[in-house]
Design an enzyme around this catalytic site. Sequence first.
Site, mmCIF file in Angstrom:
data_model
loop_
_atom_site.group_PDB
_atom_site.id
_atom_site.type_symbol
_atom_site.label_atom_id
_atom_site.label_comp_id
_atom_site.label_asym_id
_atom_site.label_seq_id
_atom_site.Cartn_x
_atom_site.Cartn_y
_atom_site.Cartn_z
ATOM 1 N N THR A 246 -0.440 -6.089 -1.277
ATOM 2 C CA THR A 246 -0.071 -6.380 0.112
ATOM 3 C C THR A 246 0.028 -7.895 0.329
ATOM 4 O OG1 THR A 246 -1.205 -4.389 0.812
ATOM 5 C CG2 THR A 246 -0.771 -6.013 2.526
ATOM 6 N N HIS B 115 3.291 -9.014 -0.975
ATOM 7 C CA HIS B 115 4.402 -8.724 -0.049
ATOM 8 C C HIS B 115 4.483 -9.812 1.030
ATOM 9 C CE1 HIS B 115 4.891 -4.982 -1.985
ATOM 10 N NE2 HIS B 115 3.990 -4.291 -1.324
#
Length: 350
Positions: free
Chosen positions: A41, A44
Amino acid sequence: MKAIVKDKPGKGFSLLEVEEPVLKEPHDVKIKILKVSICGTDVHIYEWNDWAKERIKKLPQIDGHEFVGRVVEVGSEVKNVKIGDLVVADSHIPCGYCYQCRTGNMHVCENLKILGVDRDGVFSEFTVLPDRVLIKIDESISLKYASVMEPLGNAIFTTTAADLRGKVVLISGAGPIGAMAIEISKLSGAAYIIVSEISDFRINMAKSLGSDVVINPKEKSLIDEVMRLTNGSGIDVFLEMSGNEKALNDGIQSLKSTGVASILGVYPENKIDFVMNTAVFKNLNIHTITGRKMFETWYIAANWLKYKKLDLSKVVTHEFNFEDYEKGFELMISGKSGKIVLNVTNDEEG
Ligand code: NAD
Ligand code: ZN
């Protein structure tokens, strides 16, 4: 204090001097962060892909959600931790009052706030969190392993959805979480562990962790190979940890009838092809997994680490100084790593 901040759209983060957070509520706890680890995450958000552009509502925001730290200040109502305690935390901050919270499912709270996504994260020297997400851990647990207990919880939640005793297990994807699942499957009594992975670094990592066989589905048909290895019977349990549509479908097709699939992977698109009728006619048990069971998986993780039953030495492959976070992110993107830890301070060894 210094913090790794997403301060503007586009690739990258900035290492900035920001205000130290302060206690605001009686249940707040201030924590000195010792080590953090990098998750997909965070990558990202670092890369600022379409998901991050859509999901992150407010900049600037401190990134990160995996950490270990020490309590330095507690609010007037805090009873579960005290100054000096070594703590980790779930990244999902539940409200504690909604239907899900009150029926034992805090991890899918209706008012969930995720660290580093919905609010400031923990890639900083200090953070303030509500006491309800904190878990005090034993001093004997190595700090670098403590810092990866949050993804370890994902691996435990996914893997323990099935009874693995004496079972043939297929793990698709030996990224950091799949690699942890290999260790957990061994501990949980699996008889035979097949791993499917496409990256050379991670194929070697999976082999070194003691999986029985590692298949590269780019080189051989996964289904054919599984059927050959199991004399045509197929696998009992499928752990989907790749986030790849083909890996998902191949795993479902490799399962025996009445087998169990436990799916952690997140797919690039919400709508994907799925061999639904195969799953129905095999009478499969399919579990989907998000987050960690609060707090059962945390207690399992804490005990396995405290009593040295789980060995993460081959899963945590790199450590960098906090200031060198970019090296960590670029290495993570290259896929030539397991879990990567950043040392926020060098005040404590471990
Ligand atoms: P990762 O992306 O580092 O690992 C995925 C691995 O799968 C990589 O090593 C990749 O080489 C491999 N892979 C890709 N295509 C494959 C294929 N066709 N066959 C076999 N292997 C293939 O991710 P991670 O951090 O280890 O997490 C695993 C998955 O779980 C990811 O999809 C992630 O998004 C998801 N995840 C979900 C939750 C949740 O709460 N549901 C939480 C954390 C992570
Ligand atoms: Zn709630």
